[in-house]
Design a protein around this motif. Structure first.
Motif, PDB file in Angstrom:
ATOM      1  N   VAL A  35      92.712   6.210  -7.409  1.00 52.83           N
ATOM      2  CA  VAL A  35      92.675   6.745  -8.768  1.00 52.83           C
ATOM      3  C   VAL A  35      91.855   5.751  -9.568  1.00 52.83           C
ATOM      4  CG1 VAL A  35      94.037   7.266 -10.828  1.00 52.83           C
ATOM      5  CG2 VAL A  35      94.913   7.876  -8.560  1.00 52.83           C
ATOM      6  N   VAL A  37      90.007   4.625 -13.087  1.00 53.27           N
ATOM      7  CA  VAL A  37      89.978   4.785 -14.531  1.00 53.27           C
ATOM      8  C   VAL A  37      88.921   3.816 -15.058  1.00 53.27           C
ATOM      9  CG1 VAL A  37      91.284   4.561 -16.681  1.00 53.27           C
ATOM     10  CG2 VAL A  37      92.420   5.377 -14.610  1.00 53.27           C
ATOM     11  N   VAL A  93      97.605   5.971 -19.593  1.00 54.25           N
ATOM     12  CA  VAL A  93      98.022   7.378 -19.465  1.00 54.25           C
ATOM     13  C   VAL A  93      97.144   8.092 -18.443  1.00 54.25           C
ATOM     14  CG1 VAL A  93      98.183   9.587 -20.683  1.00 54.25           C
ATOM     15  CG2 VAL A  93      99.070   7.513 -21.749  1.00 54.25           C
ATOM     16  N   ALA A  94      95.834   7.843 -18.481  1.00 58.09           N
ATOM     17  CA  ALA A  94      94.923   8.461 -17.513  1.00 58.09           C
ATOM     18  C   ALA A  94      95.258   8.028 -16.088  1.00 58.09           C
ATOM     19  CB  ALA A  94      93.478   8.100 -17.846  1.00 58.09           C
ATOM     20  N   LEU A  96      98.211   7.082 -14.922  1.00 51.43           N
ATOM     21  CA  LEU A  96      99.449   7.753 -14.513  1.00 51.43           C
ATOM     22  C   LEU A  96      99.219   9.225 -14.210  1.00 51.43           C
ATOM     23  CD1 LEU A  96     101.943   6.057 -16.975  1.00 51.43           C
ATOM     24  CD2 LEU A  96     101.673   5.621 -14.531  1.00 51.43           C
ATOM     25  N   CYS A  97      98.396   9.893 -15.004  1.00 51.56           N
ATOM     26  CA  CYS A  97      98.060  11.300 -14.729  1.00 51.56           C
ATOM     27  C   CYS A  97      97.327  11.426 -13.399  1.00 51.56           C
ATOM     28  CB  CYS A  97      97.200  11.878 -15.852  1.00 51.56           C
ATOM     29  SG  CYS A  97      98.093  12.137 -17.391  1.00 51.56           S
ATOM     30  N   GLY A  98      96.446  10.476 -13.120  1.00 51.96           N
ATOM     31  CA  GLY A  98      95.728  10.474 -11.845  1.00 51.96           C
ATOM     32  C   GLY A  98      96.669  10.301 -10.668  1.00 51.96           C
ATOM     33  N   LEU A 100      99.885  11.132 -10.607  1.00 50.56           N
ATOM     34  CA  LEU A 100     100.645  12.376 -10.473  1.00 50.56           C
ATOM     35  C   LEU A 100      99.821  13.451  -9.776  1.00 50.56           C
ATOM     36  CD1 LEU A 100     102.439  12.536 -13.935  1.00 50.56           C
ATOM     37  CD2 LEU A 100     103.493  12.138 -11.702  1.00 50.56           C
ATOM     38  N   ARG A 101      98.559  13.547 -10.127  1.00 52.15           N
ATOM     39  CA  ARG A 101      97.667  14.529  -9.493  1.00 52.15           C
ATOM     40  C   ARG A 101      97.493  14.227  -8.012  1.00 52.15           C
ATOM     41  NH1 ARG A 101      91.344  14.911  -9.956  1.00 52.15           N
ATOM     42  NH2 ARG A 101      91.043  16.854  -8.871  1.00 52.15           N
ATOM     43  N   LYS A 102      97.311  12.956  -7.689  1.00 44.45           N
ATOM     44  CA  LYS A 102      97.133  12.552  -6.296  1.00 44.45           C
ATOM     45  C   LYS A 102      98.388  12.852  -5.477  1.00 44.45           C
ATOM     46  CE  LYS A 102      95.780   8.580  -3.532  1.00 44.45           C
ATOM     47  NZ  LYS A 102      95.433   7.175  -3.535  1.00 44.45           N
TER      48      LYS A 102
END
Length: 109
Positions: A35, A37, A93-94, A96-98, A100-102
């Motif tokens: 991930v 960022v 935040v980006a 953590l979103c990455g 979750l997506r992974k």
């Protein structure tokens, strides 16, 4: 550095070409599943560092400056380098979103 990146799930950068050049040969393979960022003051198109830019300018470019000031006066930046703190928060935040997506089966980046 390469070992640390290989062990990590998240890679936070301040400019994308820099890390790839530091990792050397095969950097794309190492970074492919991570991930990633990238936190920069003016986006990926402008490879300019944070140093040398006034906080007021960075806040204006990002849109955060509309939060400061009064209706009857010009914009007023918050004290203490708030644009950098805001960028850090959005970067976290980006990341953590990455993750979750992974974990949900999507890719990194």
């Amino acid at each position: 550095l390469r070992e640390l990146v290989e062990l990590s799930d998240i890679v936070i950068e301040s400019s994308r070409p820099r890390l790839e050049s530091l990792l050397g040969e095969g950097a794309h393979n190492v970074l492919e599943e991570k991930v990633r960022v990238v936190v920069t003051p003016f986006g990926l198109g402008e490879a300019r560092p944070w140093q040398g830019f006034e906080d007021l300018l960075v806040m204006a470019e990002s849109g955060l400056l509309h939060l400061g000031g009064y209706v009857d006066s010009g914009p007023i930046a918050a004290a203490g380098g708030q644009s950098r703190f805001g960028a850090g928060i959005f970067g976290a935040v980006a990341a953590l979103c990455g993750l979750l997506r992974k974990e949900a089966g999507g890719g990194g980046s």
